[in-house]
Design an enzyme around this catalytic site. Structure first.
Site, mmCIF file in Angstrom:
data_model
loop_
_atom_site.group_PDB
_atom_site.id
_atom_site.type_symbol
_atom_site.label_atom_id
_atom_site.label_comp_id
_atom_site.label_asym_id
_atom_site.label_seq_id
_atom_site.Cartn_x
_atom_site.Cartn_y
_atom_site.Cartn_z
ATOM 1 N N LYS B 101 14.110 88.392 47.258
ATOM 2 C CA LYS B 101 13.569 88.603 45.909
ATOM 3 C C LYS B 101 14.257 87.615 44.986
ATOM 4 C CE LYS B 101 13.460 91.723 41.984
ATOM 5 N NZ LYS B 101 13.630 93.083 41.448
ATOM 6 N N ALA B 189 9.214 95.809 37.685
ATOM 7 C CA ALA B 189 9.907 95.984 36.393
ATOM 8 C C ALA B 189 9.012 96.560 35.310
ATOM 9 C CB ALA B 189 10.508 94.685 35.889
ATOM 10 N N GLY B 190 9.599 97.462 34.553
ATOM 11 C CA GLY B 190 8.938 98.014 33.376
ATOM 12 C C GLY B 190 8.232 99.333 33.620
#
Lengths: 65, 266
Positions: B101, B189-190
């Site tokens: 990643k 993410a988020g």
């Protein structure tokens, strides 16, 4: 001689290899990877001797997202 | 449907479309239980300096290794191509995987990935045979560059890391899906709520990678189950084909055969 492990000064025997250093620190080679002077040194080369003032980083798995 | 809805990413076939991070849980035991409850098959981890006096890394790894999951190491904290390459090589040695990643932060306030460094690092990693999972913004030009380099995986943010704001711009995700149908598209993410994850899947994403929303829940194990079910529901919705939204209302009951009191109006 003096080497830097994670930016801390350590006195180690002259000519100590990376593998010997890991054993001295009681760290499992299978769970650690080593960089000397910001360059990865593969496990097969852990018989390499450290030199004075080498900067050693020993990384291990940690939590991450 | 779960049994047949497999997908391939990074050369491996997976059943679960929920990928999970390993940080910020109340305890290692809680982490293990939550990860097992959500059914994830891929776990992200990082690499950090090992303090020989504490051996925290070795202890952490003993908790994760036995889960038998595919490990996706990240490059969190790297600020140059050289640092990324060094950490990537070290991760490959420890975890015996080419997966990586790629995470390079460009802005400390929003934790937005640095698109310029991302492209340069991806190119260098691909040249060394890594399977690059780039954590990126939802920028279509950036995606184009990464796919052209050879990235088969795209991981746009829904919102800043750890913010829990959900998907802030659905149109951009939808565009990525349309433009890159062959890429594995994952929202990374988020995500803050199960409904956010379901929405990502309804938009056609192949999966969702999340961490904080589960780890920081009052009941991480319960939330892990909620996310597992949400991802499945969203995926089923996408496969079944969502209806197109309309500007006006449209009666769902038939107009033919209305009761007698309407007959005079017709």
């Amino acid at each position: 001689m003096r080497v830097l492990i994670h930016d801390e000064e350590h006195e180690v025997p002259e000519g100590i290899t990376i593998g010997q250093l890991l054993r001295r620190l009681d760290l499992d080679q299978a769970v650690c990877a080593v960089a000397v002077n910001a360059e990865h040194v593969p496990r097969q080369q852990h018989d390499r001797a450290l030199r004075a003032d080498d900067r050693v980083d020993i990384l291990a798995p940690m939590a991450g997202g | 449907m779960e049994d047949v809805d497999t997908w391939t990413v990074g050369g491996r076939t997976l059943h679960s479309r929920l990928l999970i991070g390993s940080a910020r849980y109340p305890s290692p035991a809680n982490m293990r239980e939550a990860i097992q409850a959500c059914g994830a098959e891929v776990i992200t981890v990082s690499l950090r300096r090992e303090n020989p006096r504490e051996r925290a890394g070795q202890a952490f790894w003993s908790y994760v290794r036995d889960l038998g999951l595919h490990v996706l190491p990240n490059t969190a904290g790297c600020e140059s191509v050289e640092e990324v390459l060094t950490v990537a090589r070290m991760a490959r040695e420890i975890f015996e995987t080419d997966w990586l990643k790629l995470e390079v932060i460009g802005d400390d306030e929003t934790l937005q990935p640095d698109p310029f460094l991302l492209v340069r690092a991806a190119e260098a990693l691909l040249a060394e045979g890594f399977v690059v999972w780039p954590y990126m913004t939802d920028d279509v030009v950036l995606a184009e560059r990464l796919v052209a380099l050879g990235c088969d995986v795209l991981m746009p943010w829904g919102a800043p890391i750890g913010s829990g704001q959900g998907i802030r711009d659905e149109a951009r995700l939808r565009r990525l899906r349309q433009r890159f149908p062959a890429a594995a598209l994952l929202v990374d993410a988020g995500i803050g709520a199960p409904s956010h994850a379901a929405r990502a899947m309804e938009l056609g994403c192949d999966g969702v990678l999340l961490n904080t929303a589960i780890a920081r829940a009052a009941d991480p194990v319960g939330m892990a189950v909620a996310f597992r079910d949400a991802v499945r529901a969203g995926r089923r919705g996408w496969l079944a084909g969502l209806m197109a939204p309309l500007e006006r209302g449209e009666a769902s009951s038939p107009m033919v055969g209305l009761p007698f009191w309407h007959q005079e109006e017709r």
